[in-house]
Enzyme design. Sequence first.
Site, PDB file in Angstrom:
ATOM      1  N   ALA A  18       0.819  -1.224   0.000  1.00  8.25           N
ATOM      2  CA  ALA A  18       0.000   0.000   0.000  1.00  8.25           C
ATOM      3  C   ALA A  18       0.847   1.266   0.000  1.00  8.25           C
ATOM      4  O   ALA A  18       0.428   2.296  -0.512  1.00  8.25           O
ATOM      5  CB  ALA A  18      -0.931  -0.008   1.220  1.00  8.25           C
ATOM      6  N   CYS A  67      -4.772  -7.683   4.301  1.00 12.65           N
ATOM      7  CA  CYS A  67      -4.077  -8.828   4.902  1.00 12.65           C
ATOM      8  C   CYS A  67      -3.135  -8.380   5.993  1.00 12.65           C
ATOM      9  O   CYS A  67      -2.268  -7.534   5.783  1.00 12.65           O
ATOM     10  CB  CYS A  67      -3.278  -9.551   3.811  1.00 12.65           C
ATOM     11  SG  CYS A  67      -2.108 -10.748   4.443  1.00 12.65           S
ATOM     12  N   ASN A  95       7.506  -8.177   1.517  1.00 12.31           N
ATOM     13  CA  ASN A  95       8.065  -6.852   1.817  1.00 12.31           C
ATOM     14  C   ASN A  95       7.515  -6.249   3.115  1.00 12.31           C
ATOM     15  O   ASN A  95       8.201  -5.450   3.756  1.00 12.31           O
ATOM     16  CB  ASN A  95       7.757  -5.933   0.619  1.00 12.31           C
ATOM     17  CG  ASN A  95       7.862  -4.469   0.955  1.00 12.31           C
ATOM     18  OD1 ASN A  95       8.962  -3.920   1.063  1.00 12.31           O
ATOM     19  ND2 ASN A  95       6.723  -3.808   1.148  1.00 12.31           N
ATOM     20  N   TYR A 157      15.125  -5.473  15.549  1.00 11.18           N
ATOM     21  CA  TYR A 157      14.814  -5.271  14.127  1.00 11.18           C
ATOM     22  C   TYR A 157      15.913  -5.915  13.264  1.00 11.18           C
ATOM     23  O   TYR A 157      15.635  -6.666  12.324  1.00 11.18           O
ATOM     24  CB  TYR A 157      14.704  -3.766  13.841  1.00 11.18           C
ATOM     25  CG  TYR A 157      14.490  -3.410  12.391  1.00 11.18           C
ATOM     26  CD1 TYR A 157      13.217  -3.409  11.831  1.00 11.18           C
ATOM     27  CD2 TYR A 157      15.566  -3.057  11.568  1.00 11.18           C
ATOM     28  CE1 TYR A 157      13.025  -3.070  10.490  1.00 11.18           C
ATOM     29  CE2 TYR A 157      15.375  -2.714  10.237  1.00 11.18           C
ATOM     30  CZ  TYR A 157      14.102  -2.723   9.697  1.00 11.18           C
ATOM     31  OH  TYR A 157      13.917  -2.390   8.375  1.00 11.18           O
TER      32      TYR A 157
END
Length: 267
Positions: A18, A67, A95, A157
């Site tokens: 998006a 999703c 991604n 991360y």
Amino acid sequence: MDRRMHLVGKVALVTGGASGMGCGFAEALLKAAAKVCIADINVETGVATESDLRQQYGHENVMFSKCNITSATEFEAVFKRTKEAFGGIDIVVNNAGIGGETDENWEQTVDVNMKGTLRGLRLAMYYLSVEHGGRGGCIVNVASMTGLNPNPLSPVYGCTKAGIIHATRCYVVSEAAKKSNIRLNVLCPAFVDTPMFRRLAAGDATQTIGGDQTAVTAFIERIGVLSTEEVSVALIDILTDETRNGLILRCAKKTGNVYSTLTVQDV
Ligand SMILES: NC(=O)c1ccc[n+]([C@@H]2O[C@H](COP(=O)([O-])OP(=O)(O)OC[C@H]3O[C@@H](n4cnc5c(N)ncnc54)[C@H](O)[C@@H]3O)[C@@H](O)[C@H]2O)c1
Ligand SMILES: CCCCC/C=C\C=C\[C@H](O)C/C=C\C/C=C\CCCC(=O)O
């Protein structure tokens, strides 16, 4: 022999499509005449991106599917919907991810970046495999330069990104990948100008441990910032060059695109 994978008519599923890099990837694929499903947790941005891309590249070539990659049910439903709508799946770009961590939210970083990406990788292996009705293809997992180089600002991360790199390498040597002619590669960008990066650069305290913005700013200045278009060029190179398999592609503003493998020690 021609070893280019032509993208015309190929079907791609891009998670986190998006916004940011995922949106750039979707647009680059559409420009190459592929069909794209963008899957994202953010419905408002997803619908807006779908509408924008449909206007430019044709209604029939783009779909958005809501999703959350932490949900097994939602994630599998997206694969099914993409296959039904476009007749198969050739490319999966895992991604979607979230940035950084705090003492409060570090486990969510693991859930989304590590478990979510592993879920997408496992689903991609299933849906691309010939024995389950697939036709082979290419999987690209998005990790980060910090999955290779250590940084003290976001250790969890970085660890999730190292995990994505290693998971990719393990699937590359699997019988399943070889039998179905599935190529797998991992993209490791340094900083890219996206909403995630802008939150970090603006001093969002959820992005780093310690909250030392002076250190963050110095770090960004040293490394430089890529555009989403520059990273998309790297993705298209991986997809179209069929000799690219089992590779790590580092992308950074100052050093450019560098392919490598990680050395395997004989034991
Ligand atoms: N921006 C950078 O500097 C940079 C550098 C290297 C790697 N990365 C990685 O690239 C990927 C994309 O990052 P970006 O910078 O474009 O970030 P972004 O925040 O701009 O975009 C990420 C997208 O993923 C979606 N998303 C987040 N959680 C999700 C979930 N649980 N399920 C489905 N969708 C979800 C978001 O809604 C968003 O649209 C991430 O995996 C990130 O870790 C980013
Ligand atoms: C560094 C904190 C990251 C917090 C999450 C927000 C944005 C994430 C962006 C990228 O994935 C980070 C990518 C590259 C920068 C990190 C490490 C590069 C190491 C370079 C070096 O010191 O040699």
